[in-house]
Write an enzyme that holds these catalytic residues in place. Structure first.
Site, short mmCIF file in Angstrom:
data_model
loop_
_atom_site.label_atom_id
_atom_site.label_comp_id
_atom_site.label_asym_id
_atom_site.label_seq_id
_atom_site.Cartn_x
_atom_site.Cartn_y
_atom_site.Cartn_z
N VAL A 120 0.94 -1.35 -0.05
CA VAL A 120 -0.12 0.11 -0.02
C VAL A 120 0.82 1.25 0.14
O VAL A 120 0.57 2.18 -0.64
CB VAL A 120 -0.99 0.00 1.18
CG1 VAL A 120 -0.31 -0.15 2.49
CG2 VAL A 120 -1.80 1.26 1.15
N HIS A 172 8.90 -5.66 10.40
CA HIS A 172 8.16 -5.28 9.14
C HIS A 172 7.03 -6.47 8.90
O HIS A 172 7.06 -6.89 7.65
CB HIS A 172 8.58 -4.72 8.02
CG HIS A 172 7.67 -3.62 7.37
ND1 HIS A 172 8.14 -2.71 6.60
CD2 HIS A 172 6.23 -3.82 7.08
CE1 HIS A 172 7.10 -2.14 6.05
NE2 HIS A 172 6.03 -2.78 6.22
#
Ligand SMILES: O=C(O)C(=O)CO
Length: 356
Positions: free
Chosen positions: A106, A321
């Protein structure tokens, strides 16, 4: 290995010296480089499309830059993830065939948008690169919110620290933390606050506050969130979760100015991008007790070197992450990235196109 769907629906290696009708057909298909071993749904879409020949960096680790620059040469499309910097050097290496960059993320701070839309001069003629960009919003938001809540709870309840104590203590009586029922939860991305807030509401959070470029009452009403200024956000929050995009405006915005206004018991959570945080200031704030703790899914750089001072702090939980890392979500992201790529190469509207 350059691949496409053959007439028999199978992948085959192109042997450069045996040029058959099949191979001739293959060589006319647009060339795509996939920069990471992407989940199966996306790969199936590429294979079954019969529309492209593609080569993939078949690994969970990022493709080395030198290899990437070599492989993109002459490509019509690139399907990348957020570790690949798509900048002037890469576009130069790819050359004028490149029409589509489809990122399986995104976030798009790894894409140099200025370069992608720039005009270039070839043989004294000026061309707009006109490269189209696909990305993957929405399909990962639930997964990211789930991780944000998990990280917030793990950080505030000091779970990582506690696992290390478990072998030595029974009830750790002195081990007390603030819980959510008395807390004010804040964010300066309302969308993120709402997604996290809806999940945290059953924990009886006292109040939700947010800041943004302007109040957005319709969305805010979903969790009765109150709009406050940036300063008030810093002063009032017990939990501050950053979910905003990394842009020139948000770069380094979580710095001493913010931390010094926060409460001593405050917990800072970042699941957006490492670049929004000034890590030296965060280290100072955590190590001097200016704020109580931080949970980071993202850092600068990634991976954060093991000798980084933040790793020495008990009150800092660092993850590699992983916010979008669920089978369903990564598959949905890969499918959307593949569909964006194919639509872009056909010259059709992409399911999720970034307007440049
Ligand atoms: O898709 C992205 O941009 C992410 O950072 C997923 O965590």
């Amino acid at each position: 290995m350059w691949c496409s769907r053959t007439a028999l629906g199978r992948l085959r290696r192109i042997a450069p010296c045996t040029v058959t009708g099949f191979h001739r057909a293959m060589s006319t298909l647009p060339k795509v480089y996939v920069t990471r071993k992407v989940p199966p749904d996306g790969l199936d879409i590429l294979r079954k499309s019969g529309q492209v020949q593609f080569e993939m960096w078949d690994s969970d680790e990022p493709v080395p830059r030198v290899e990437l620059l070599k492989k993109v040469k002459g490509c019509d499309g690139i399907l990348c993830v957020l570790t690949e910097k798509i900048d002037a050097q890469l576009l130069e290496a790819a050359g004028p065939n490149l029409k589509v960059v489809s990122t399986m993320s995104v976030g798009f701070d790894h894409l140099s948008l200025d370069e992608l839309k720039k005009s270039v001069t070839i043989l004294a003629c000026v061309f707009s690169r006109g490269i189209r960009v696909g990305y993957t919003p929405d399909v990962l938001t639930d997964c990211v919110a789930e991780l944000t809540v998990a990280l917030l709870l793990a950080t505030s309840r000091r779970l990582i620290e506690a696992t290390h104590e478990a072998g030595e203590h029974g009830e750790l009586y002195g081990y007390v933390v603030m819980n959510l029922q008395t807390a004010q939860l804040a964010s300066w991305d309302l969308g993120g606050l709402v997604r996290n807030g809806m999940r945290l509401k059953p924990f009886k959070v006292k109040k939700f506050i947010y800041t943004d470029v302007a109040p957005r009452p319709e969305l805010a009403n979903m969790i009765e969130a109150e709009y406050v200024s940036f300063d008030e956000l810093a002063k009032q929050s017990d939990f501050l979760a950053v979910c905003c995009a990394l842009t020139p405006e948000t770069h380094g915005i979580c710095n001493w100015n913010l931390f010094s206004k926060m409460k001593k018991n405050a917990i800072f959570i970042n699941t957006s991008r490492g670049g929004v945080v000034n890590q030296e200031d965060l280290y100072e704030a955590l190590s001097t007790g200016l704020i109580a703790g931080a949970g980071l899914d993202v850092t600068t750089p990634e991976p954060l070197p093991t000798h980084h001072p933040l790793f020495t702090l008990k009150n800092c939980v660092i993850l590699p992450h992983i916010a979008s890392a669920s089978y369903t979500t990564r598959n949905a992201m890969s499918a959307l990235a593949a569909n964006n790529l194919l639509a872009g190469l056909r010259g059709e509207p992409m399911p999720k196109e970034l307007k440049l």
